[in-house]
Design a protein around this motif. Structure first.
Motif, PDB file in Angstrom:
ATOM      1  N   ARG A 223     -32.260 -30.482 -26.505  1.00  0.00           N
ATOM      2  CA  ARG A 223     -32.601 -31.377 -25.631  1.00  0.00           C
ATOM      3  C   ARG A 223     -34.057 -31.642 -25.563  1.00  0.00           C
ATOM      4  NH1 ARG A 223     -28.580 -29.008 -22.300  1.00  0.00           N
ATOM      5  NH2 ARG A 223     -26.582 -30.393 -22.191  1.00  0.00           N
ATOM      6  N   LEU A 224     -34.860 -30.509 -25.423  1.00  0.00           N
ATOM      7  CA  LEU A 224     -36.181 -30.604 -25.486  1.00  0.00           C
ATOM      8  C   LEU A 224     -36.834 -31.088 -26.597  1.00  0.00           C
ATOM      9  CD1 LEU A 224     -38.420 -29.656 -23.438  1.00  0.00           C
ATOM     10  CD2 LEU A 224     -38.850 -27.574 -25.036  1.00  0.00           C
TER      11      LEU A 224
ATOM     12  N   LEU B 236     -23.959 -36.142 -29.210  1.00  0.00           N
ATOM     13  CA  LEU B 236     -22.890 -36.023 -28.693  1.00  0.00           C
ATOM     14  C   LEU B 236     -22.300 -34.938 -28.140  1.00  0.00           C
ATOM     15  CD1 LEU B 236     -21.073 -38.707 -30.771  1.00  0.00           C
ATOM     16  CD2 LEU B 236     -21.525 -38.871 -28.363  1.00  0.00           C
ATOM     17  N   GLN B 237     -22.468 -33.858 -28.982  1.00  0.00           N
ATOM     18  CA  GLN B 237     -22.185 -32.308 -28.866  1.00  0.00           C
ATOM     19  C   GLN B 237     -22.870 -31.742 -27.883  1.00  0.00           C
ATOM     20  OE1 GLN B 237     -19.901 -30.204 -30.039  1.00  0.00           O
ATOM     21  NE2 GLN B 237     -20.617 -28.297 -28.850  1.00  0.00           N
ATOM     22  N   VAL B 238     -24.140 -32.068 -27.416  1.00  0.00           N
ATOM     23  CA  VAL B 238     -24.797 -31.482 -26.202  1.00  0.00           C
ATOM     24  C   VAL B 238     -24.462 -32.361 -24.810  1.00  0.00           C
ATOM     25  CG1 VAL B 238     -26.472 -30.236 -27.875  1.00  0.00           C
ATOM     26  CG2 VAL B 238     -26.899 -32.632 -26.597  1.00  0.00           C
ATOM     27  N   THR B 239     -24.481 -33.809 -25.011  1.00  0.00           N
ATOM     28  CA  THR B 239     -24.266 -34.416 -23.895  1.00  0.00           C
ATOM     29  C   THR B 239     -22.816 -34.747 -23.366  1.00  0.00           C
ATOM     30  OG1 THR B 239     -24.186 -36.556 -24.918  1.00  0.00           O
ATOM     31  CG2 THR B 239     -26.336 -35.575 -24.381  1.00  0.00           C
ATOM     32  N   ARG B 240     -21.641 -34.460 -24.335  1.00  0.00           N
ATOM     33  CA  ARG B 240     -20.405 -34.604 -23.827  1.00  0.00           C
ATOM     34  C   ARG B 240     -20.012 -33.888 -22.715  1.00  0.00           C
ATOM     35  NH1 ARG B 240     -16.256 -31.453 -25.700  1.00  0.00           N
ATOM     36  NH2 ARG B 240     -17.326 -29.656 -26.964  1.00  0.00           N
ATOM     37  N   LEU B 241     -18.935 -34.492 -22.077  1.00  0.00           N
ATOM     38  CA  LEU B 241     -18.340 -33.427 -21.003  1.00  0.00           C
ATOM     39  C   LEU B 241     -17.094 -32.350 -21.881  1.00  0.00           C
ATOM     40  CD1 LEU B 241     -16.895 -36.054 -18.378  1.00  0.00           C
ATOM     41  CD2 LEU B 241     -18.803 -34.526 -18.094  1.00  0.00           C
TER      42      LEU B 241
ATOM     43  N   THR C  58     -10.310 -38.101 -27.100  1.00  0.00           N
ATOM     44  CA  THR C  58     -10.301 -36.379 -27.917  1.00  0.00           C
ATOM     45  C   THR C  58     -11.425 -36.483 -28.857  1.00  0.00           C
ATOM     46  OG1 THR C  58      -7.764 -37.020 -27.671  1.00  0.00           O
ATOM     47  CG2 THR C  58      -8.494 -35.204 -29.071  1.00  0.00           C
ATOM     48  N   TRP C  59     -12.094 -35.306 -28.441  1.00  0.00           N
ATOM     49  CA  TRP C  59     -13.316 -35.046 -29.212  1.00  0.00           C
ATOM     50  C   TRP C  59     -12.730 -34.222 -30.246  1.00  0.00           C
ATOM     51  CZ3 TRP C  59     -18.057 -35.953 -30.155  1.00  0.00           C
ATOM     52  CH2 TRP C  59     -18.960 -34.755 -30.754  1.00  0.00           C
ATOM     53  N   LYS C  60     -13.174 -34.837 -31.402  1.00  0.00           N
ATOM     54  CA  LYS C  60     -12.775 -34.224 -32.765  1.00  0.00           C
ATOM     55  C   LYS C  60     -13.360 -32.976 -33.116  1.00  0.00           C
ATOM     56  CE  LYS C  60     -10.274 -36.051 -34.781  1.00  0.00           C
ATOM     57  NZ  LYS C  60      -8.639 -35.827 -34.661  1.00  0.00           N
ATOM     58  N   GLY C  61     -14.462 -32.539 -32.592  1.00  0.00           N
ATOM     59  CA  GLY C  61     -15.019 -31.188 -32.676  1.00  0.00           C
ATOM     60  C   GLY C  61     -16.469 -31.300 -33.600  1.00  0.00           C
ATOM     61  N   ALA C  62     -17.464 -30.589 -33.339  1.00  0.00           N
ATOM     62  CA  ALA C  62     -18.707 -31.082 -33.941  1.00  0.00           C
ATOM     63  C   ALA C  62     -18.689 -30.682 -35.437  1.00  0.00           C
ATOM     64  CB  ALA C  62     -19.735 -30.195 -33.452  1.00  0.00           C
ATOM     65  N   ASP C  63     -17.963 -29.762 -35.767  1.00  0.00           N
ATOM     66  CA  ASP C  63     -17.727 -29.231 -37.127  1.00  0.00           C
ATOM     67  C   ASP C  63     -17.131 -30.223 -38.145  1.00  0.00           C
ATOM     68  OD1 ASP C  63     -19.139 -26.826 -36.544  1.00  0.00           O
ATOM     69  OD2 ASP C  63     -17.312 -25.583 -36.670  1.00  0.00           O
ATOM     70  N   ALA C  64     -15.952 -30.764 -37.617  1.00  0.00           N
ATOM     71  CA  ALA C  64     -15.013 -31.531 -38.381  1.00  0.00           C
ATOM     72  C   ALA C  64     -15.902 -33.043 -38.500  1.00  0.00           C
ATOM     73  CB  ALA C  64     -13.769 -31.921 -37.890  1.00  0.00           C
TER      74      ALA C  64
ATOM     75  N   ALA D 214     -27.623 -27.275 -32.059  1.00  0.00           N
ATOM     76  CA  ALA D 214     -27.599 -27.894 -31.010  1.00  0.00           C
ATOM     77  C   ALA D 214     -26.407 -27.648 -30.085  1.00  0.00           C
ATOM     78  CB  ALA D 214     -27.291 -29.286 -31.315  1.00  0.00           C
ATOM     79  N   ALA D 215     -25.470 -26.958 -30.715  1.00  0.00           N
ATOM     80  CA  ALA D 215     -24.137 -26.458 -30.014  1.00  0.00           C
ATOM     81  C   ALA D 215     -24.575 -25.235 -29.496  1.00  0.00           C
ATOM     82  CB  ALA D 215     -23.174 -26.265 -31.006  1.00  0.00           C
ATOM     83  N   GLU D 216     -25.447 -24.192 -30.325  1.00  0.00           N
ATOM     84  CA  GLU D 216     -25.859 -22.973 -29.834  1.00  0.00           C
ATOM     85  C   GLU D 216     -26.771 -22.843 -28.901  1.00  0.00           C
ATOM     86  OE1 GLU D 216     -26.197 -20.626 -33.400  1.00  0.00           O
ATOM     87  OE2 GLU D 216     -24.156 -20.759 -33.990  1.00  0.00           O
ATOM     88  N   HIS D 217     -27.859 -23.878 -29.020  1.00  0.00           N
ATOM     89  CA  HIS D 217     -28.912 -23.696 -28.322  1.00  0.00           C
ATOM     90  C   HIS D 217     -29.354 -25.268 -27.568  1.00  0.00           C
ATOM     91  CE1 HIS D 217     -30.098 -20.101 -30.113  1.00  0.00           C
ATOM     92  NE2 HIS D 217     -29.853 -20.526 -31.376  1.00  0.00           N
TER      93      HIS D 217
END
Length: 240
Positions: A108-109, A181-186, A193-199, A100-103
């Protein structure tokens, strides 16, 4: 390179341009809001030219979904030889969030577009051709295979062992929440404070696993001594 080969390469390049433009527009503006004419305008082609490659918008969407799900499954297959099913699920969830983070447009599609019947309409032969139920070609079947192995090894809570589909979808929902959340957040979120997708993904997955796995299995996982188990569900089509 001969004339025929050059023509085929040019056709493949045009087809790819159509797919890339459609993916971006569908992901950004929504499937319903995008017409074949808009896709043609985006690549400076006539709408008629697009119909040479795809019979209609639904056909184009179906092909995009097939290609993008195939790309995700190829990425997930790097974990196919991990013997322990819980560890495989863990790695699969991490891969899902990373995809999701890389593509983001692909994601989304694939997972955030409301499907219509014509997008997914396939007969049995076409579903078989596209790999439905084959863990090596179908990401959901791969997850189901992991869950069925975990059940066969007595790792899943007893009250959930009768319903591997439920277990698989609980696990999917956990990973999907983080990925969405990763692909839609600002990028610079002002409200929290976004904790990061990995954590966040790892913490979410462990919480979900604790909800569906037996305490003994999670204790062994937490301690890092969960043994490499013999796979108890054969490769091939998953039981559904």
């Amino acid at each position: 390179m001969g004339v025929k080969e050059r023509r085929e390469r040019a056709k493949d390049a045009t087809r790819q341009k159509i797919l890339d433009a459609a993916r971006e527009l569908f992901a950004r503006d929504g499937y319903e809001a995008v017409s074949m004419r808009r896709i043609a305008d985006a690549i400076e082609y006539s709408p008629t030219a697009i119909y040479v490659y795809f019979k209609d918008k639904a056909d184009l969407m179906k092909e995009l979904c097939h290609l993008d799900f195939e790309a995700f499954t190829v990425q997930a297959q790097q974990f196919a030889d991990v013997a322990d099913p819980i560890q495989r699920i863990r790695l699969l969830a991490q891969s899902y969030i990373r995809f999701a983070a890389e593509h983001p447009n692909h994601f989304r599609l694939m997972f955030m577009t409301r499907l219509t019947p014509e997008m997914v309409e396939m007969d049995e032969d076409e579903m078989k051709e596209r790999g439905r139920g084959d863990p090596s070609r179908d990401g959901y079947a791969f997850l189901m295979q992991c869950v069925q192995e975990a059940i066969a090894q007595g790792l899943v809570r007893e009250d959930l062992q009768h319903d591997p589909e439920m277990v698989a979808q609980i696990l999917w929902a956990g990973g999907h929440g983080v990925a969405s959340l990763q692909v839609t957040r600002l990028e610079n979120e002002p409200w929290f404070t976004w904790k990061g997708a990995d954590a966040l993904g790892e913490a979410t997955l462990l919480a979900v696993l604790r909800g569906v796995m037996r305490d003994e299995a999670m204790t062994r996982l937490d301690s890092g001594v969960l043994p490499a188990a013999t796979r108890t569900v054969p490769d091939g089509k998953v039981n559904t």
